[in-house]
Scaffold this active site. Structure first.
Site, short mmCIF file in Angstrom:
data_model
loop_
_atom_site.label_atom_id
_atom_site.label_comp_id
_atom_site.label_asym_id
_atom_site.label_seq_id
_atom_site.Cartn_x
_atom_site.Cartn_y
_atom_site.Cartn_z
N SER A 651 -35.19 60.34 -49.83
CA SER A 651 -34.55 61.40 -49.06
C SER A 651 -33.21 60.88 -48.53
CB SER A 651 -35.48 61.89 -47.95
OG SER A 651 -35.04 63.13 -47.46
N ASP A 731 -38.93 69.68 -56.09
CA ASP A 731 -38.24 69.31 -54.86
C ASP A 731 -37.10 70.29 -54.64
OD1 ASP A 731 -36.99 68.19 -52.70
OD2 ASP A 731 -36.61 66.25 -53.63
N HIS A 763 -40.76 67.01 -52.95
CA HIS A 763 -40.03 65.97 -52.24
C HIS A 763 -40.90 64.75 -52.01
CE1 HIS A 763 -36.34 64.89 -50.20
NE2 HIS A 763 -36.97 64.62 -49.06
#
Length: 787
Positions: A651, A731, A763
């Site tokens: 991330s 994602d 994600h």
């Protein structure tokens, strides 16, 4: 001279006697050798998947029992299944036991206020529905056969009891323009059967997190607690479990006078939508505390909803209240149509006013107050969480400003009038890699005193001067006892309790009693390592905290390669907390690495100013902190081999991994998972646009210089470090195109690179076998360049 036979016997006996003297010593040596050959073993992925995942405590109202859900992972079957468990709430330590021995996935148990019934969410059907069973508190067992309560075609989840026991409120995702379940069912069936899979969008959100929304809305529904899904057994909408048409336990209560006669009540045997309209109630979240609650008198629901025109650019969730029952507004004897009209015209009332998010409303046990968490700034999801409370009689809303901490999980204590002058609303707060428990009260005027708990954990003594407090969550009270979950770097959640029988017991050091021991046996065989803390001077010469986990069998005289982990957020933090993704213990044990984690500028738990400092500065102070932190550990810990270091992040951590590629060559390899590569294109492919608007100061066409300054793709000409790229197709927070773009760039530049692509993950990598592949691929990549 002895006879020959006696001599032989004597000689044999003598040999036996000598052997008997020798055997204990030999046995001791062999046993010691066996133990030496079979000590605690390093943590493995298979060990991690074998651990039971304990859910939030749900104490029975009489305080005798705690029910909880617990997830088992079947690695071979690639499944996660939750079951209901129960454990005594006090007394000698006892093993938990299954409450409902069924293979079905069951989660989220909730007791009725009288403790006689239990509801939960079950996957016995598809979609999930709410189930119920009577409960015997004397034996801690279910009574009779569980039955299905809801049968709504769109599924039911998140059920809570009305405190008066009459109603159940639950969540279901429906089409906003459908007026009944038949319409929703027809719409879903048409969508499923259609051979045309094209979608038409006319607004945002068209997709969110890891799924396309289909423009459904989560709504709150209310249903009579006596409803049953087996409609064939009902007569006139009432389950004929007794001669008077009431279920057996309700019939007995009515005859005893504890409930009004059935004929004097209006019961909802079909779910009624409490929050109709084109808005989500509650809004999307990734877990945590409920965003809705029922008042103690059972007459009102408080809930969270964002009604701004464009949700994708707004964090402005508000707190609303709406009546559950509106029969009192209908004159006696009026037709059912009048009642339906009254329900349809019941209007919600907005009670919050902050331009930022207001969430998790929670009524005090006496019904006098309604508390919630609030953020002041619009569009900033990482703003400080403040604690607000409304005096329900006067309507006054106050900010309980007694704490400088960002408020986490909140819970009202059930102290009653005897504890009138003590704090009665408890909350968790993240602090320097740990979590504290604090308390305050809306009854106090002026400055609000905050009571800070101090926990003395019996298993938290290895490095008390170094390790932060463990992670505490899921606070809940029953019979003046606080129950909660606790985890740490060395083990997942277990349930604890702290009795608070007297006012003076609130302040001081508390010794939590561990109630569940779901993972004691497997963890006792694993050589877990302590979390060690260090502090150094980072950007602006300010203190920055870091953490280290050493490998099993650590020898300070040896040199070890380094895994340098970078957290996401960017407003997140490493700490004394368990995780199944990016597990530092597993990273250290796999291949014998030292693991280092830095809570750079922008991390949470160090004050709001520190958290704010990363916005608009993504590759600035955070990068300086990481480099200075790495300099510090290389200089301070001679066992770290600075020639064998790998950087890994997901991330925002993936963004920073990409940023490192263009700004330093000190790492032997990099792992970039779901990270931003091109900040400008990321804006148009993400879903929660408020995040990009805040972090970069607006959209790219207004802040192009900021986007380009901090976009890793602008520095691709400098890329040299071997890189593993990881991304999931589903994602929608950081679109998979970011990963493809990065991998393509690396390949064109002839930088050694590999991509791990998951067509069925978002994600986060969550499926057990995908998780195994993820860890293996990541560790093999690091070994390839650092071993």
């Amino acid at each position: 001279m002895l006879p020959r036979d006696r001599a032989c016997t004597h000689n044999f006996s003598a040999r036996v006697l000598r052997l008997m003297k020798i055997f204990p010593a030999v046995f001791l040596v062999l046993a010691t050798s066996a133990l030496a050959q079979n000590p605690k073993h390093p943590f493995t992925f298979e060990d991690m998947m074998a651990l039971k995942r304990v859910g939030a405590p749900v104490p029975s109202p009489d305080g005798k029992w705690v029910v909880f859900d617990c997830v088992d992972v079947d690695l071979a079957a690639n499944t996660k299944t939750s079951h209901l468990w129960i454990v005594p709430a006090s007394g000698p330590a006892a093993a938990g036991r299954r409450l409902n021995p069924t293979p079905n996935h069951e989660e989220r148990p909730r007791f009725s206020l009288d403790g006689k019934r239990l509801i939960w969410t079950s996957k016995a059907t598809d979609p999930t529905q709410i189930w119920m069973c009577d409960f015997n508190s004397e034996s801690g067992t279910l009574v009779g056969k569980p039955h299905q309560v809801t049968s709504i075609s769109t599924g039911a989840d998140g059920a809570i009891w009305s405190p008066n026991g009459k109603n159940i409120v639950f969540v279901s995702s429906v089409y906003a323009d459908c007026k009944d379940d038949a319409c929703n069912k027809q719409r879903d069936e048409e969508l499923k059967k259609s051979k045309v899979k094209a979608k038409i969008f006319s607004r945002l959100f068209y997709r969110h997190w890891n799924a396309f929304t289909e423009f459904k809305r989560s709504h709150l529904f209310v249903l009579d607690a006596n409803a049953r899904a087996d409609a064939a057994d009902r007569k006139s909408g009432v389950s004929p479990d007794s001669a008077d048409g009431l279920p057996a336990h309700r019939s007995a209560d009515a005859q005893a006078g504890s409930l009004p006669a059935e004929t004097s009540e209006t019961h909802v045997f079909q779910p009624r939508d409490l929050t109709p309209g084109d808005h989500d109630v509650p809004p999307f979240s990734l877990g945590g505390q409920d965003m809705y609650a029922i008042s103690p008198d059972g007459q009102e629901v408080a809930y969270t909803s964002n009604i701004d025109e464009v949700e994708a650019t707004s964090t402005n969730s508000e707190i609303f209240t709406v009546p559950i029952a509106v029969e009192s507004a209908v004159p006696s004897g009026q037709s059912p149509d009048a009642l339906r009209t009254a329900h349809a015209t019941a209007q919600p009332k907005k009670i919050s006013t902050s331009p930022g998010a207001d969430i998790t409303p929670l009524y005090s046990p006496d019904g006098k107050y309604l508390a919630w968490r609030s953020q002041a700034r619009a569009g900033f999801e990482a703003d400080k969480w403040r604690l607000f409370a409304q005096d329900r009689q006067s309507g006054e809303v106050r900010d309980l400003k007694g704490s400088d901490l960002s408020i986490g999980n909140i819970a009202w204590a059930d102290f009653g009038s005897e504890f009138a002058d003590v704090p009665d609303i408890f909350f968790t707060a993240e602090e320097s890699g740990g979590v504290s428990v604090n308390a305050m009260s809306p009854k106090h005027r002026g400055d609000f005193a905050v009571a800070v708990f101090s926990f003395d954990y019996p298993n938290h003594a290895d490095h008390p001067e170094a390790a932060p407090d463990p992670h505490v969550d899921n606070l809940v009270f029953a019979k003046r006892t606080m129950f909660f979950t606790r985890n740490s770097i060395s083990g997942p959640d277990e349930i604890f309790r702290v009795p608070l029988p007297k006012p003076e017991s609130i302040i001081g050091t508390h010794h939590p009693e561990q109630l569940t021991h779901m993972n004691d046996a497997p963890l006792s065989q694993i050589d877990m390592q302590p979390l060690e803390s260090f502090t150094f001077k980072g950007a602006n010469d300010e203190d920055v905290q870091g953490f280290m986990v050493k490998p099993p069998g650590f020898d300070p005289n040896k040199k070890y390669p380094l895994k340098f982990l970078i957290h996401g957020g960017p407003q997140g933090a490493w700490g004394n907390e368990w995780t199944y993704r990016w597990n530092a213990e597993l990273f250290a044990a796999t291949g014998n690495y030292v693991v280092v984690m830095i809570n750079f500028h922008g991390s949470t738990g160090y004050g709001q100013k520190f958290t704010d400092s990363i916005s608009g500065d993504w590759g600035g102070k955070a990068y300086i902190d990481l480099m200075k932190g790495l300099d510090y550990v290389e200089k301070t810990y001679p066992f770290i081999d600075k020639n064998r270091e790998a950087a890994l992040g997901a991330s925002y951590g993936g963004y920073m991994a990409n940023w490192l590629l263009g700004h330093t060559d000190r790492f032997k390899c990099v792992v970039s998972h779901d990270g931003t590569f091109n900040a400008e294109s990321a804006y148009g492919t993400t879903e929660e646009l408020w995040f990009m608007n805040w972090e970069f100061g607006g959209p790219p066409w207004k802040k192009r210089d900021v986007y380009r300054k901090w976009s890793p793709h602008e520095y691709a000409a400098n890329f040299k470090t071997p890189t593993l790229v990881v991304h999931g197709q589903n994602d929608y927070r950081l679109d998979v195109s970011q990963g493809f773009d990065l991998f393509t760039t690396l390949q064109v530049l002839k930088v050694p690179s590999k991509m791990l692509y998951f067509p069925d993950e978002g994600h986060w990598v969550l499926k057990p076998q995908n998780s195994r592949l993820w860890y293996k691929t990541v560790d093999d990549w690091v070994d390839q360049w650092c071993k």
